[in-house]
Design a protein around this motif. Structure first.
Motif, short mmCIF file in Angstrom:
data_model
loop_
_atom_site.label_atom_id
_atom_site.label_comp_id
_atom_site.label_asym_id
_atom_site.label_seq_id
_atom_site.Cartn_x
_atom_site.Cartn_y
_atom_site.Cartn_z
N SER A 196 137.56 -17.93 59.31
CA SER A 196 136.41 -18.27 58.48
C SER A 196 136.01 -17.10 57.59
O SER A 196 135.65 -17.28 56.42
CB SER A 196 135.24 -18.68 59.38
N VAL A 197 136.08 -15.89 58.12
CA VAL A 197 135.77 -14.69 57.33
C VAL A 197 136.75 -14.55 56.17
O VAL A 197 136.39 -14.13 55.06
CB VAL A 197 135.79 -13.44 58.22
N ASP A 198 138.02 -14.93 56.40
CA ASP A 198 139.03 -14.84 55.34
C ASP A 198 138.92 -15.97 54.33
O ASP A 198 139.72 -16.02 53.39
CB ASP A 198 140.43 -14.87 55.97
N GLY A 199 137.97 -16.88 54.53
CA GLY A 199 137.74 -17.93 53.55
C GLY A 199 138.40 -19.26 53.86
O GLY A 199 138.41 -20.16 53.01
N ALA A 200 138.94 -19.43 55.05
CA ALA A 200 139.59 -20.70 55.41
C ALA A 200 138.53 -21.75 55.75
O ALA A 200 137.53 -21.45 56.40
CB ALA A 200 140.53 -20.49 56.59
N GLY A 201 138.77 -22.97 55.32
CA GLY A 201 137.88 -24.07 55.65
C GLY A 201 138.14 -24.58 57.06
O GLY A 201 139.04 -24.11 57.77
N HIS A 202 137.35 -25.59 57.45
CA HIS A 202 137.48 -26.11 58.81
C HIS A 202 138.86 -26.74 59.04
O HIS A 202 139.48 -26.51 60.08
CB HIS A 202 136.38 -27.14 59.08
N LEU A 203 139.33 -27.53 58.08
CA LEU A 203 140.61 -28.21 58.25
C LEU A 203 141.76 -27.22 58.28
O LEU A 203 142.66 -27.32 59.13
CB LEU A 203 140.82 -29.24 57.13
N ARG A 204 141.72 -26.25 57.38
CA ARG A 204 142.79 -25.24 57.35
C ARG A 204 142.76 -24.39 58.62
O ARG A 204 143.81 -24.05 59.17
CB ARG A 204 142.63 -24.37 56.12
N THR A 205 141.58 -24.07 59.09
CA THR A 205 141.46 -23.31 60.34
C THR A 205 142.06 -24.08 61.50
O THR A 205 142.77 -23.52 62.35
CB THR A 205 139.98 -22.99 60.63
N PHE A 206 141.79 -25.38 61.53
CA PHE A 206 142.34 -26.19 62.63
C PHE A 206 143.86 -26.27 62.55
O PHE A 206 144.55 -26.09 63.56
CB PHE A 206 141.75 -27.60 62.58
N VAL A 207 144.38 -26.53 61.35
CA VAL A 207 145.82 -26.73 61.20
C VAL A 207 146.59 -25.44 61.45
O VAL A 207 147.61 -25.44 62.15
CB VAL A 207 146.14 -27.29 59.80
N GLN A 208 146.12 -24.32 60.90
CA GLN A 208 146.89 -23.09 60.95
C GLN A 208 146.54 -22.18 62.12
O GLN A 208 147.35 -21.33 62.50
CB GLN A 208 146.71 -22.31 59.64
N VAL A 209 145.37 -22.34 62.70
CA VAL A 209 144.94 -21.43 63.76
C VAL A 209 144.80 -22.14 65.10
O VAL A 209 145.38 -21.73 66.11
CB VAL A 209 143.60 -20.75 63.38
N VAL A 210 144.04 -23.23 65.13
CA VAL A 210 143.71 -23.88 66.39
C VAL A 210 144.87 -24.71 66.92
O VAL A 210 145.24 -24.59 68.10
CB VAL A 210 142.45 -24.75 66.24
#
Length: 277
Positions: free
Chosen positions: A175-189
């Protein structure tokens, strides 16, 4: 340090006996499927003198209403499509419920849990009437939609418990790097959900693959009959040829056994809640 002693030997013998007892029905099934139709059950547990695969060929060809090969393909399409929908929708829903606490999330989670408790057979008649009115009876789309709805509570329940145990550090960094919720879920979670994803895929896939009642009601008699329904039809068609029936059952069981042997490690890791890759 582990020391092998008499108690360890007794434990091993007990486990071996349990394993042999577990494999006994499969052995009987395989032996009788290789026996001639006239000697099924007459040799006991012994391998028949003239084993053959004629019963497998006859079972694979079917009884004129469809082949086991076509039924196998139908089961693969329906189970595979259902599992993909359950993984995608279930993981997204569980992520939202886990990361947005509140009364609404709690109520929705309670509804999903209630969906696990209540037997879906109570609603088969209205479901069938609704699906028939929408033209979804006897086809792939209807079965995938049906199983996605029926098993979604189970998928969300497993995913939610796993996601709640995950630390939020990676998500906050994204989130600090500017990723949205969907991108955070797909690439991180989602990559962290690999153990529970394997567990959900295995369990729901086996449920769909082995289900008989629902498939008999919604695709029985159609061109998209699945493997359990085809085996049931074989029992009626070959009532006097039990070797063919046993061969059909063996063909239906083999994919499930392979799936279990190759995925049991992931299944156990998903239940234990491990997050390491």
């Amino acid at each position: 340090m582990f020391q092998y002693n008499g108690r360890s030997l007794i434990r091993e013998i007990v486990f071996i006996l349990i394993a042999l007892l577990w494999w006994l029905p499969f052995y009987i099934l395989g032996v009788n499927s290789l026996a001639p139709a006239t000697s099924v059950g007459g040799t006991g547990l012994a391998v028949p003198d003239d084993p053959g695969f004629e019963s497998y060929a006859q079972a694979w060809e079917g009884n004129g209403n469809g082949t086991l090969g076509a039924a196998l393909l139908n089961s693969i399409v329906i189970a595979g499509g259902s599992v993909i929908c359950l993984l995608v929708i279930g993981s997204l829903a569980a992520y939202v419920l886990s990361r947005r606490p509140g009364k609404l999330s709690g109520a929705l989670y309670a509804l999903f849990v209630l969906g696990i408790i209540l037997p879906y057979q109570l609603g088969v008649v209205p479901l069938y009437a609704a699906f028939r009115g929408l033209g979804l009876v006897g086809n792939y789309a209807g079965m995938i939609l049906l199983y996605t709805g029926l098993l979604m509570p189970f998928s969300v329940f497993l995913y939610t418990g796993f996601i709640r145990a995950l630390p939020r550090d990676y998500e906050e960094a994204a989130s600090v790097d500017g990723a949205g919720h969907l991108r955070t879920f797909v690439q991180v979670v989602f990559p962290l959900l690999r153990p529970i994803t394997a567990t959900v895929a295995i369990l729901t896939g086996l449920i769909v693959w082995n289900d008989f009642f629902t498939q008999l009601v919604f695709v029985g008699g159609s061109a998209n009959e699945t493997l359990p329904v085809a085996v049931y039809s074989a029992v009626g068609a070959y009532a006097t040829q039990w070797s063919v029936v046993f061969a059909a059952v063996v063909i239906a069981v083999i994919p499930v056994l392979f799936a279990y042997f190759f995925s049991q490690r992931h299944l156990i890791r998903g239940f234990t809640g491990g997050t390491k890759g």
